[in-house]
Write a protein that holds these residues in place. Structure first.
Motif, PDB file in Angstrom:
ATOM      1  N   GLU A   1       0.440  11.995  -6.343  1.00 37.55           N
ATOM      2  CA  GLU A   1      -0.826  11.617  -5.678  1.00 37.55           C
ATOM      3  C   GLU A   1      -0.563  10.981  -4.307  1.00 37.55           C
ATOM      4  OE1 GLU A   1      -4.455   8.710  -6.848  1.00 37.55           O
ATOM      5  OE2 GLU A   1      -3.481   9.748  -8.531  1.00 37.55           O
ATOM      6  N   GLN A   2       0.380  10.059  -4.242  1.00 37.19           N
ATOM      7  CA  GLN A   2       0.715   9.398  -2.976  1.00 37.19           C
ATOM      8  C   GLN A   2       1.289  10.414  -1.983  1.00 37.19           C
ATOM      9  OE1 GLN A   2       3.409   6.649  -4.736  1.00 37.19           O
ATOM     10  NE2 GLN A   2       1.853   5.092  -5.163  1.00 37.19           N
ATOM     11  N   SER A   3       2.111  11.317  -2.492  1.00 44.50           N
ATOM     12  CA  SER A   3       2.743  12.325  -1.644  1.00 44.50           C
ATOM     13  C   SER A   3       1.708  13.286  -1.075  1.00 44.50           C
ATOM     14  CB  SER A   3       3.790  13.099  -2.440  1.00 44.50           C
ATOM     15  OG  SER A   3       4.753  12.201  -2.948  1.00 44.50           O
ATOM     16  N   ARG A   4       0.757  13.671  -1.933  1.00 42.00           N
ATOM     17  CA  ARG A   4      -0.308  14.579  -1.488  1.00 42.00           C
ATOM     18  C   ARG A   4      -1.206  13.871  -0.461  1.00 42.00           C
ATOM     19  NH1 ARG A   4      -1.062  19.502  -3.046  1.00 42.00           N
ATOM     20  NH2 ARG A   4       0.390  19.388  -4.773  1.00 42.00           N
ATOM     21  N   TYR A   5      -1.483  12.594  -0.697  1.00 44.22           N
ATOM     22  CA  TYR A   5      -2.275  11.809   0.262  1.00 44.22           C
ATOM     23  C   TYR A   5      -1.587  11.835   1.630  1.00 44.22           C
ATOM     24  CZ  TYR A   5      -4.097   7.833   2.860  1.00 44.22           C
ATOM     25  OH  TYR A   5      -4.632   7.047   3.863  1.00 44.22           O
ATOM     26  N   ALA A   6      -0.281  11.615   1.635  1.00 43.62           N
ATOM     27  CA  ALA A   6       0.475  11.579   2.883  1.00 43.62           C
ATOM     28  C   ALA A   6       0.433  12.940   3.579  1.00 43.62           C
ATOM     29  CB  ALA A   6       1.919  11.172   2.607  1.00 43.62           C
TER      30      ALA A   6
ATOM     31  N   LEU B   1       2.636   7.776   3.810  1.00 45.14           N
ATOM     32  CA  LEU B   1       2.195   8.399   5.058  1.00 45.14           C
ATOM     33  C   LEU B   1       3.198   8.120   6.179  1.00 45.14           C
ATOM     34  CD1 LEU B   1       0.158  10.005   6.689  1.00 45.14           C
ATOM     35  CD2 LEU B   1      -1.243   7.942   6.909  1.00 45.14           C
TER      36      LEU B   1
ATOM     37  N   ASP C   1      -1.777  15.251   3.237  1.00 45.92           N
ATOM     38  CA  ASP C   1      -3.159  15.522   3.685  1.00 45.92           C
ATOM     39  C   ASP C   1      -3.496  14.773   4.961  1.00 45.92           C
ATOM     40  OD1 ASP C   1      -3.768  17.254   1.631  1.00 45.92           O
ATOM     41  OD2 ASP C   1      -4.653  15.709   0.348  1.00 45.92           O
ATOM     42  N   ASN C   2      -2.871  13.632   5.168  1.00 42.43           N
ATOM     43  CA  ASN C   2      -3.263  12.766   6.279  1.00 42.43           C
ATOM     44  C   ASN C   2      -2.277  12.708   7.445  1.00 42.43           C
ATOM     45  OD1 ASN C   2      -5.905  11.323   5.463  1.00 42.43           O
ATOM     46  ND2 ASN C   2      -4.650  11.331   3.620  1.00 42.43           N
TER      47      ASN C   2
ATOM     48  N   ASN D   1       0.218   4.357  -0.479  1.00 39.45           N
ATOM     49  CA  ASN D   1      -0.283   5.493   0.292  1.00 39.45           C
ATOM     50  C   ASN D   1       0.129   5.371   1.757  1.00 39.45           C
ATOM     51  OD1 ASN D   1      -1.450   6.779  -1.840  1.00 39.45           O
ATOM     52  ND2 ASN D   1      -3.555   6.251  -1.331  1.00 39.45           N
TER      53      ASN D   1
ATOM     54  N   ASP E   1       0.854  -1.177   0.000  1.00 32.07           N
ATOM     55  CA  ASP E   1       0.000   0.000   0.000  1.00 32.07           C
ATOM     56  C   ASP E   1       0.898   1.237   0.000  1.00 32.07           C
ATOM     57  OD1 ASP E   1      -1.615   2.130   0.486  1.00 32.07           O
ATOM     58  OD2 ASP E   1      -2.797   1.153   2.059  1.00 32.07           O
TER      59      ASP E   1
END
Length: 105
Positions: free
Chosen positions: A40-45, A8, A47-48, A4, A2
């Motif tokens: 996308e993965q970096s932004r997800y991290a 994170l 954001d979370n 994402n 995973d």
């Protein structure tokens, strides 16, 4: 795997050990010289991750300011920390940091 979740985890480690802005963290995670996650993965991290970007800005300002090898005025440091090569903090975040640390923004 995973990606994402991995991104994170990497983000949490960066935030624990240093001070990053939201955009700075995304840059670090997605840079080929960093972790090479996708945007996308970096932004997800970013954001979370559990981060207070204003507190990060205070830490960053304080850290640079107290570094004897860096000889800059508060204004120059503000420019550095809001630039999109170094700090990538928002002007608002750095103004907050400067007020918090007793510099007039």
């Amino acid at each position: 795997a995973d990606c994402n979740a991995e991104a994170l985890e990497a983000a949490e480690s960066y935030i624990r050990h240093s001070h990053y802005s939201y955009e700075g963290l995304i840059h670090q995670l997605s840079a080929p010289s960093g972790n090479d996650y996708t945007e996308e993965q970096s932004r997800y991290a970013a954001d979370n991750v559990d981060a207070d970007w204003y507190a990060e800005a205070v830490e960053a300002f304080e850290s640079y300011w107290s570094n004897e090898n860096i000889d800059v005025s508060p204004e120059e440091l503000r420019t550095l920390l809001t630039s999109d090569t170094v700090g990538r903090f928002t002007e608002d975040q750095i103004d907050h940091a400067m007020q918090e640390l007793g510099f007039s923004a």
